[in-house]
Design an enzyme around this catalytic site. Structure first.
Site, short mmCIF file in Angstrom:
data_model
loop_
_atom_site.label_atom_id
_atom_site.label_comp_id
_atom_site.label_asym_id
_atom_site.label_seq_id
_atom_site.Cartn_x
_atom_site.Cartn_y
_atom_site.Cartn_z
N TYR A 1 0.86 -1.19 0.00
CA TYR A 1 0.00 0.00 0.00
C TYR A 1 0.89 1.23 0.00
O TYR A 1 1.69 1.43 0.90
CB TYR A 1 -0.87 -0.05 1.26
CG TYR A 1 -1.96 0.99 1.36
CD1 TYR A 1 -3.29 0.62 1.21
CD2 TYR A 1 -1.67 2.32 1.65
CE1 TYR A 1 -4.31 1.57 1.35
CE2 TYR A 1 -2.67 3.26 1.77
CZ TYR A 1 -4.00 2.88 1.62
OH TYR A 1 -5.01 3.81 1.76
N GLY A 2 0.83 2.02 -1.07
CA GLY A 2 1.61 3.26 -1.13
C GLY A 2 0.72 4.41 -0.70
O GLY A 2 0.44 4.59 0.47
N SER B 1 -4.26 5.20 -3.57
CA SER B 1 -5.16 5.90 -4.48
C SER B 1 -5.65 5.02 -5.63
O SER B 1 -6.21 5.52 -6.60
CB SER B 1 -4.48 7.15 -5.04
OG SER B 1 -3.34 6.79 -5.81
N GLY C 1 1.73 -5.08 -6.96
CA GLY C 1 1.84 -5.66 -5.62
C GLY C 1 1.57 -7.15 -5.60
O GLY C 1 1.70 -7.79 -4.57
N GLY D 1 5.31 -8.74 -5.87
CA GLY D 1 6.27 -8.34 -4.87
C GLY D 1 6.08 -6.88 -4.50
O GLY D 1 5.09 -6.25 -4.89
N ILE E 1 7.83 -3.18 -4.66
CA ILE E 1 8.87 -2.36 -5.26
C ILE E 1 9.49 -1.54 -4.12
O ILE E 1 8.81 -0.75 -3.48
CB ILE E 1 8.28 -1.42 -6.34
CG1 ILE E 1 7.60 -2.25 -7.42
CG2 ILE E 1 9.39 -0.54 -6.94
CD1 ILE E 1 6.72 -1.43 -8.36
N ARG F 1 -15.79 14.63 -5.33
CA ARG F 1 -16.62 13.42 -5.24
C ARG F 1 -17.31 13.25 -3.88
O ARG F 1 -18.46 12.81 -3.81
CB ARG F 1 -15.80 12.18 -5.56
CG ARG F 1 -16.68 10.97 -5.69
CD ARG F 1 -15.94 9.81 -6.28
NE ARG F 1 -14.70 9.56 -5.52
CZ ARG F 1 -13.85 8.60 -5.81
NH1 ARG F 1 -14.09 7.79 -6.81
NH2 ARG F 1 -12.75 8.44 -5.11
N TYR G 1 -10.64 8.67 -21.64
CA TYR G 1 -10.96 8.67 -20.21
C TYR G 1 -12.43 9.06 -20.06
O TYR G 1 -12.83 10.14 -20.48
CB TYR G 1 -10.05 9.68 -19.51
CG TYR G 1 -10.04 9.61 -18.01
CD1 TYR G 1 -9.01 8.95 -17.34
CD2 TYR G 1 -11.03 10.21 -17.25
CE1 TYR G 1 -8.97 8.89 -15.95
CE2 TYR G 1 -11.01 10.15 -15.85
CZ TYR G 1 -9.98 9.50 -15.22
OH TYR G 1 -9.93 9.44 -13.85
#
Lengths: 556, 556
Positions: free
Chosen positions: A136-137, A140, A270, A273, A275, A412, A476
């Site tokens: 978990y970075g 987002s 993830g 592994g 990073i 949002r 998008y």
């Protein structure tokens, strides 16, 4: 770590201290939106409070916790309510729907904050213990990339928060590269580089709350990807800690030493592994940022202009072409926020009379670099824009987009408070296929959304091109729609999402251009990668993570 | 197929009808070379004739041949002496040494020429029969990439020649992409594109005798890679036939759907499957090709200029910077071929007096594109060159390199006839490391070569930078040396090669920038990819080619 989790919303976007500024005409904005959606009144839907959450009973025992504490230190193992809820999910509409409903079944037993040099030991322990690990970075992800998978049948679930790995290890000025620990947040990374006159130039909408490792894991794209590239383009080398050892990819400008595993680390999500380090390409920080707007009579002319720009190799940092629907949406939204002057209204009428009416499209073009180069690029851009019936609108529209570029995600939460859903999804395809794909996805979304709406309600479907290449571009899509009745919202979303993904896969698009696969896009991966492609992914996963403890339920 | 194999040399470079033009002063050239190498006389070493070859006894029986004939047609299964000898080896010094000595132990039992749609059936048959398959495009590998491996213990060996797969399947003008069958040769590919106003722009030295699939399999680089990219940069999508099925990579401008298997196909070297189709990025054929020379007082200034060019993002197609040794070699070679006029001699003396003497370095810079863009790029280039003490030499030097660019490989055969060895090897590294690596490799080669030479003999070691990136550049080494006594040449070569590879790996270079791994670089792959990297490669191979029939002994 750089950002204290407590300063951030556990069930919404960004910092507690920030919110979208609707301005003095907020009531008019809401009234406009209500009318657009065909609602008599908003259905207020308050979010569950932290105290009311029923967190799942942890399955890891005290011994497990003690083992983790021995590796990362007592204070970096957290099992409190806030940490578990904060790390339960990412930032997709689907995630927020469930978080606001108090559903945190995906919460980890424990959250750990290791240093880079401790990660390998954590994974070795987890592999032996059969415990799932979710890297978990910034959290987002909008594709379910950081949620625990209660169905994975592991002995427990630990979220490995990477944000204490935030050091700059080396800046090689001669080679224009820097090596960072991968948990560093965007603003801190750019601050470290800016102090030495460099930039990575990767500014996704999530920039303030996402990390280097997350950008790489999800193959992210910044809004200036035309100049600085997507993550897989600026990644030079990486260190991936896996349950079976450390994979170091070569940090070479180019190599013919067999397959390039940088393109396996980019997109590893993830699931292969963690990073822990990455070497990235830098540019000298540009002295000029020049963003301008242009108006086209319709989407086809705008697309032709963007295609001509990239194929003529005009250096552009940003191109962002809104379709007629998105152009109208933002025009009306802006009008409601800030009623236009008489001059502007007159100018608008004149443009309409000239054919820039219901089908008109706004293009934002950004150039970055040294003044001389930017001026040349700008002149070439204007010539191509004009050749395609575009009208340069000047800096106002460009600057307004530029200054709002990180603010929009904050909109949002107040929409969800009012029972209004917002979801986004994206793809890319060849130039020759882009109009067909755009039409197919818009129609699929509109039709699926309409099925879920009550009489009089309307969904708004809009799209833009934001990353353009020699051979094609991204698309998008944004969908704004009234939420279905309480308890049916998830089914409503799934119906729309399925229809969009089927249309993308069925009409030659990739299931994602820069959001990733996560759990949300997994059902479509086989259609894109093929049966053998999926087996190959499984074989790779089997070698690096034989027990399947890494981010179960994501990617593969 | 496009090129009849019979028109090509089975034990040397290119076409029977072509040879290097030494010109009217040929004797002077040979005398100069002899003196440089410290030889009293050349040791003439005639090559074995086709008739004298002892080809290995085929191990495939008539049933096997019949099975292959049923798949590809009777006339496309060949077992004659010429076909077997032609396909026995590639074009490395090591290959030619053995071919000229009559060693064709690596020859296949049979050579087949399938159409693209027949490849899968061939591989399925070979997988069941346990027969090794060596994919062979142009056969220009210089790393042992197309030789049979007699030690592989398979039931037999078939070389799969790809050159009948040479159709243009689609040219998507709007998207600037084309899809070809992968066995198409360079000239035919460019002819098909040129007819529509496009180019791929991939012109390696082997261009005339190499194929699209080979370029991709080995991650090749053309001499204009600055503009058009290496194979892994222009590859958009591919179809890889493998013993376990067809792997289709997505043909998207960019994607976040997990790892990108295009970067696995690029570098697959026939060891993972046969590339049957590829979609590639195109450019509009440039109207201007502008190649010029510059002179620097030393290598350091030349390197700084090249680095400044790419880091200032000046669009260059070719940069080719020779080190002092290579600069002198070509200056003397040219002088011997064509004695200079008095004016030129005077100019040369003047330059020497100005400090452009023994350490001087020549840089070739090529710009391609539309006239206006080329002129701007040329002006920016000259400014940077001058800022780094470079002197623009004008178009002569550039054009002379440009017109000779495919002729040089023809020079090796007459050298080998005279007992003079030529080998090349290459690497890449970061700008901050390039001088250190250049020095280490030159010293290692010179020292290893000297150990094998007799009194008075000398080896010539030279290098150039030919591919430059934001973060670093390639280094390409050429070694010219008197061959050791008959029977010792292979040991001599191996000693030099080992020393060079050890120096590359020990000083931060990649084992190959664009030649590939093949069998020659395999001993160093683990040092570059790491133990886990090699296991990962094996796992990938295990999934696509579980019985290991594909190009045994190469890559992994």
């Amino acid at each position: 770590m750089a950002l204290d989790r407590r300063t951030l919303r556990w069930n919404g976007w960004g910092s507690h201290d920030e919110a979208f500024e609707f301005g003095e005409h907020a009531d008019a904005v809401w009234a406009w939106l209500r009318a657009e959606l065909g609602l008599d009144a908003f259905n207020l839907r308050p979010a569950a409070t932290l105290d009311s959450l029923a967190l799942p009973e942890p399955t890891l025992d005290a011994d497990a916790r003690a083992a983790l504490e021995r590796i990362v230190g007592h204070q970096w193992v957290r099992g409190d309510r806030y940490e578990r809820a904060f790390h339960a999910r990412g930032q997709s509409y689907h995630d927020l729907l469930l978080l606001r409903a108090g559903d945190v079944a995906t919460a980890p037993d424990l959250v750990i904050y290791p240093r880079a040099e401790q990660v390998q030991a954590v994974l070795a322990w987890a592999d032996t213990a059969g415990v799932a690990v979710v890297p978990y970075g910034g959290g987002s992800s909008v594709v379910g990339g950081v949620s625990g998978d209660p169905a994975s049948g592991r002995e427990g679930l630990v979220t490995l928060d990477t944000t204490r790995m935030n050091r700059l290890l080396e800046l090689d000025e001669a080679s224009h590269t820097a090596t960072f620990e991968a948990g560093i947040y965007g603003p801190e990374l750019e601050e470290r580089l800016g102090a030495r006159g460099f930039t990575l130039g990767h500014y996704p909408q999530s920039f303030e709350f996402s990390t280097l490792g997350g950008w790489i894991a999800a193959r992210g794209a910044g809004q200036q990807s035309g100049r600085y590239g997507k993550a897989e383009h600026w990644l030079v080398g990486a260190k991936l800690a896996t349950p079976t050892g450390v994979l170091r990819t070569g940090s070479f400008p180019a190599s013919a030493a067999g397959p390039d595993f940088n393109h396996l680390v980019a997109g590893s999500e993830g699931a292969l592994g963690v990073i822990t380090e990455a070497t990235v390409k830098l540019h000298r920080a540009p002295s000029v940022h020049d963003y301008r707007g242009c108006l086209f009579p319709d989407f086809a002319h705008g697309l032709e202009a963007v295609r001509a720009l990239v194929q003529a190799e005009v250096p552009v940092a940003t191109v962002r072409l809104s379709d007629p629907s998105e152009t109208s949406f933002f025009a009306e939204f802006t009008r409601a926020r800030k009623p236009p002057s008489t001059t502007r209204r007159v100018a608008g009428k004149a443009l309409e009379a000239m054919g820039y009416a219901a089908q008109r499209c706004v293009l934002i073009v950004g150039h970055e670099g040294e003044r001389g180069a930017v001026e040349v690029a700008h002149a070439r851009t204007n010539a191509i824009v004009r050749r395609n019936r575009g009208i340069p609108l000047g800096r106002g529209a460009g600057q307004s987009w530029y200054s709002d570029r990180f603010a929009l995600p904050y909109i949002r939460d107040p929409l969800l408070d009012r029972g209004v859903a917002v979801d986004t999804l994206e793809t890319s395809t060849a130039w020759s296929n882009i109009r067909r794909l755009h039409k197919a996805v818009c129609e699929a979304i509109a039709s699926a959304a309409n099925e879920t709406l009550r009489g009089g309600e309307r969904a708004m479907v809009m799209a833009h091109v934001s990353h353009a290449y020699l051979d094609g571009a991204s698309l998008y899509f944004t969908i704004v729609f009234p939420q279905a009745g309480v308890g049916s919202e998830l089914r409503q979303w799934q119906g729309i999402k399925n229809a969009a993904c089927e249309a993308i896969i069925g009409h030659g698009g990739t299931i994602s251009h820069h959001h990733g696969v996560g759990s949300d896009h997994r059902p479509w991966l086989a259609a894109e990668k093929g049966e053998l492609g999926v087996r190959l992914l499984e074989a790779i996963k089997g070698e690096l993570d034989p027990k399947g403890i890494m981010n179960p339920g994501k990617l593969v």
